[in-house]
Enzyme design. Structure first.
Site, PDB file in Angstrom:
ATOM      1  N   ARG A   1      -2.012 -13.194  -9.470  1.00 45.44           N
ATOM      2  CA  ARG A   1      -1.738 -12.918 -10.892  1.00 45.44           C
ATOM      3  C   ARG A   1      -1.396 -14.154 -11.708  1.00 45.44           C
ATOM      4  NH1 ARG A   1       3.263  -9.353  -9.899  1.00 45.44           N
ATOM      5  NH2 ARG A   1       3.514 -11.199  -8.594  1.00 45.44           N
TER       6      ARG A   1
ATOM      7  N   LYS B   1       9.305  -6.182   9.691  1.00 44.70           N
ATOM      8  CA  LYS B   1      10.166  -5.223   8.966  1.00 44.70           C
ATOM      9  C   LYS B   1       9.489  -3.858   8.794  1.00 44.70           C
ATOM     10  CE  LYS B   1      12.884  -8.857   6.945  1.00 44.70           C
ATOM     11  NZ  LYS B   1      12.243  -9.948   7.704  1.00 44.70           N
TER      12      LYS B   1
HETATM   13  N1  LIG Z   1       6.712 -15.132   4.767  1.00 43.85           N
HETATM   14  C1  LIG Z   1       7.099 -14.418   5.805  1.00 43.85           C
HETATM   15  O1  LIG Z   1       8.102 -14.734   6.472  1.00 43.85           O
HETATM   16  C2  LIG Z   1       6.294 -13.224   6.224  1.00 43.85           C
HETATM   17  C3  LIG Z   1       6.581 -12.624   7.462  1.00 43.85           C
HETATM   18  C4  LIG Z   1       5.827 -11.522   7.872  1.00 43.85           C
HETATM   19  C5  LIG Z   1       4.834 -11.040   7.038  1.00 43.85           C
HETATM   20  N2  LIG Z   1       4.598 -11.609   5.806  1.00 43.85           N
HETATM   21  C6  LIG Z   1       3.549 -11.031   4.964  1.00 43.85           C
HETATM   22  O2  LIG Z   1       2.556 -12.027   4.782  1.00 43.85           O
HETATM   23  C7  LIG Z   1       1.966 -11.887   3.496  1.00 43.85           C
HETATM   24  C8  LIG Z   1       1.969 -13.218   2.774  1.00 43.85           C
HETATM   25  O3  LIG Z   1       3.309 -13.663   2.629  1.00 43.85           O
HETATM   26  P1  LIG Z   1       3.655 -15.061   1.932  1.00 43.85           P
HETATM   27  O4  LIG Z   1       4.867 -15.577   2.613  1.00 43.85           O
HETATM   28  O5  LIG Z   1       2.440 -15.888   1.818  1.00 43.85           O
HETATM   29  O6  LIG Z   1       4.078 -14.523   0.486  1.00 43.85           O
HETATM   30  P2  LIG Z   1       4.307 -15.366  -0.861  1.00 43.85           P
HETATM   31  O7  LIG Z   1       4.389 -16.808  -0.569  1.00 43.85           O
HETATM   32  O8  LIG Z   1       5.436 -14.688  -1.583  1.00 43.85           O
HETATM   33  O9  LIG Z   1       2.961 -15.112  -1.669  1.00 43.85           O
HETATM   34  C9  LIG Z   1       2.639 -13.862  -2.201  1.00 43.85           C
HETATM   35  C10 LIG Z   1       1.286 -13.992  -2.872  1.00 43.85           C
HETATM   36  O10 LIG Z   1       0.912 -12.698  -3.376  1.00 43.85           O
HETATM   37  C11 LIG Z   1       0.593 -12.801  -4.765  1.00 43.85           C
HETATM   38  N3  LIG Z   1       0.914 -11.531  -5.363  1.00 43.85           N
HETATM   39  C12 LIG Z   1       2.116 -10.901  -5.423  1.00 43.85           C
HETATM   40  N4  LIG Z   1       1.999  -9.736  -6.060  1.00 43.85           N
HETATM   41  C13 LIG Z   1       0.693  -9.612  -6.396  1.00 43.85           C
HETATM   42  C14 LIG Z   1      -0.051  -8.614  -7.068  1.00 43.85           C
HETATM   43  N5  LIG Z   1       0.530  -7.505  -7.541  1.00 43.85           N
HETATM   44  N6  LIG Z   1      -1.377  -8.806  -7.240  1.00 43.85           N
HETATM   45  C15 LIG Z   1      -1.988  -9.932  -6.780  1.00 43.85           C
HETATM   46  N7  LIG Z   1      -1.328 -10.905  -6.142  1.00 43.85           N
HETATM   47  C16 LIG Z   1       0.002 -10.739  -5.962  1.00 43.85           C
HETATM   48  C17 LIG Z   1       1.427 -13.985  -5.252  1.00 43.85           C
HETATM   49  O11 LIG Z   1       0.882 -14.602  -6.415  1.00 43.85           O
HETATM   50  P3  LIG Z   1       1.236 -14.106  -7.900  1.00 43.85           P
HETATM   51  O12 LIG Z   1       2.710 -13.895  -7.932  1.00 43.85           O
HETATM   52  O13 LIG Z   1       0.746 -15.201  -8.769  1.00 43.85           O
HETATM   53  O14 LIG Z   1       0.450 -12.850  -8.107  1.00 43.85           O
HETATM   54  C18 LIG Z   1       1.269 -14.932  -4.063  1.00 43.85           C
HETATM   55  O15 LIG Z   1       0.012 -15.561  -4.132  1.00 43.85           O
HETATM   56  C19 LIG Z   1       2.715 -10.774   2.789  1.00 43.85           C
HETATM   57  O16 LIG Z   1       1.944  -9.598   2.892  1.00 43.85           O
HETATM   58  C20 LIG Z   1       3.993 -10.629   3.568  1.00 43.85           C
HETATM   59  O17 LIG Z   1       4.467  -9.303   3.541  1.00 43.85           O
HETATM   60  C21 LIG Z   1       5.298 -12.702   5.403  1.00 43.85           C
END
Ligand SMILES: NC(=O)c1ccc[n+]([C@@H]2O[C@H](COP(=O)([O-])OP(=O)(O)OC[C@H]3O[C@@H](n4cnc5c(N)ncnc54)[C@H](OP(=O)(O)O)[C@@H]3O)[C@@H](O)[C@H]2O)c1
Length: 338
Positions: free
Chosen positions: A41, A133
């Site tokens: 976004r 989680k």
């Molecule tokens: N980080 C961890 O420790 C961890 C652990 C286990 C699983 N995960 C999973 O891995 C995935 C990636 O995590 P991450 O750490 O890379 O997260 P992140 O750094 O918070 O990135 C989230 C991404 O999603 C986008 N986003 C959020 N809401 C959106 C929407 N409504 N429409 C389109 N884009 C959207 C954000 O960009 P904008 O805000 O610009 O839209 C950003 O590019 C997630 O599904 C998370 O649940 C993460």
């Protein structure tokens, strides 16, 4: 190495921690990819990412502004796309607790939209990101991710003759990702105090590269409906605090709403469907279009014992203060000094 020559991949949440790590991995290892589309976004995050990966140097890359809540936009973005990696999510436990409707719209509505947009286009493979989680969830974030997992896994049951395959990758805390405990402690160290929620707390630990490897594994090898879980070490939160700020005060501030002391990735109830693949576990779907015997043979899969569980508190592999320090230097902050 999975050959992506001539393929188009779209990453929802492509500007996030995992999305950027995937982008770097894919462009480095598969420069002959046809398209890599970043879907998210916030234009500012895309603008910043485009400084690092300009389309002049990387003609394969496209930046697409869009919300996963917007199905029409997803359908537009998925035109000509072969593979989708769904990483967009709201992921902060306490923010989801406070804003439940928003979290449901993004994590559940977004998952439904991605599945439907895939069926309206010619996407062939989809890997969705889950989290520890989502296993026996006690908070809304986990519950929405579990629902998302179920939507992707069940999508394999309604695909008819469409050869598309949906799978899920589940893992624990990603070292150094946006909003995670290690950068939080590194920042707090300046104040001389590292707040500890519960001194007994443990978490699974994976590097961003470990997450990328799992996603690429699922993209290449999934037969449809698997939930892949990596075998990864745990850490004790006190060891993280002592690795980063041994001299700091460590006040106990109490567990936050929706937090567990230990995280799980596979419960004893999942064990019935869980197979050991060597490097990973896979929880197989109850319903599948392929033959279980063929799957077992192809991947040399061994069924885990009944009652098996995979919990960060009774893991057999642990990070220590020393290993944590070198991992922080390697993966989070190259200037890190304890
Ligand atoms: N980080 C961890 O420790 C961890 C652990 C286990 C699983 N995960 C999973 O891995 C995935 C990636 O995590 P991450 O750490 O890379 O997260 P992140 O750094 O918070 O990135 C989230 C991404 O999603 C986008 N986003 C959020 N809401 C959106 C929407 N409504 N429409 C389109 N884009 C959207 C954000 O960009 P904008 O805000 O610009 O839209 C950003 O590019 C997630 O599904 C998370 O649940 C993460």
């Amino acid at each position: 190495m999975f050959n992506l020559k001539g393929k188009s991949i779209l990453i929802t949440g492509g500007t996030g921690s995992l999305g950027k790590a995937l982008t770097s991995h894919i462009l480095k290892n598969n420069p002959e990819i046809r398209r890599l589309i970043i879907y998210s976004r916030d234009e500012q995050k895309q603008f910043q990412m485009a400084q690092e990966y300009p389309d002049t140097k990387y003609p394969q890359i496209r930046y697409f502004i869009g919300d996963v809540r917007d199905k029409e936009r997803l359908v537009r973005a998925f035109q000509g796309v072969d593979y989708v990696i769904h990483a967009a999510a709201m992921k902060h436990v306490h923010i989801a607790e406070y804003n439940p409707d928003e979290c449901i719209k993004t994590n559940i509505g977004g998952a439904e939209n991605v599945v439907e947009a895939c069926f309206k286009t010619k996407v062939q493979r989809v890997v969705a990101l889950s989290t520890d989680k989502a296993c026996a969830p006690i908070n809304l974030y986990g519950a929405t991710k579990l629902t998302s997992d179920k939507l992707f896994i069940a999508a394999n049951n309604i695909k008819g003759e469409n050869p598309i395959k949906f799978s899920v990758v589940r893992y624990g805390n990603v070292m150094g990702s946006n909003g995670s405990v290690i950068p939080f402690f590194i920042n707090k160290k300046k104040e001389g105090k590292l707040p500890i929620t519960d001194p007994n707390m443990t978490r699974f630990n994976i590097s961003l590269q470990g997450g990328v490897d799992m996603v690429m594994h699922a993209l290449e090898h999934a037969w449809g409906g698997e939930l892949f879980v990596p075998k990864i070490p745990s850490y004790k939160i006190m060891d993280v605090a002592n690795a980063i700020g041994p001299e700091c005060e460590k006040p106990i501030v109490g567990i936050r709403p929706g937090e567990k002391v230990h995280e799980e990735m596979i419960t004893p109830s999942d064990a019935f469907y869980t197979y050991d693949l060597g490097k990973y576990y896979t929880i197989l779907p109850a319903t599948h279009s392929w033959k279980l015997d063929d799957y077992i043979k192809t991947f040399n899969a061994r069924k885990v014992n009944l009652g098996f569980s995979y919990n960060s508190g009774d893991n057999t592999e642990w990070e220590t203060i020393d290993t944590l320090r070198s991992l922080i230097k390697e993966h989070v902050d190259s200037n890190f000094k304890a």
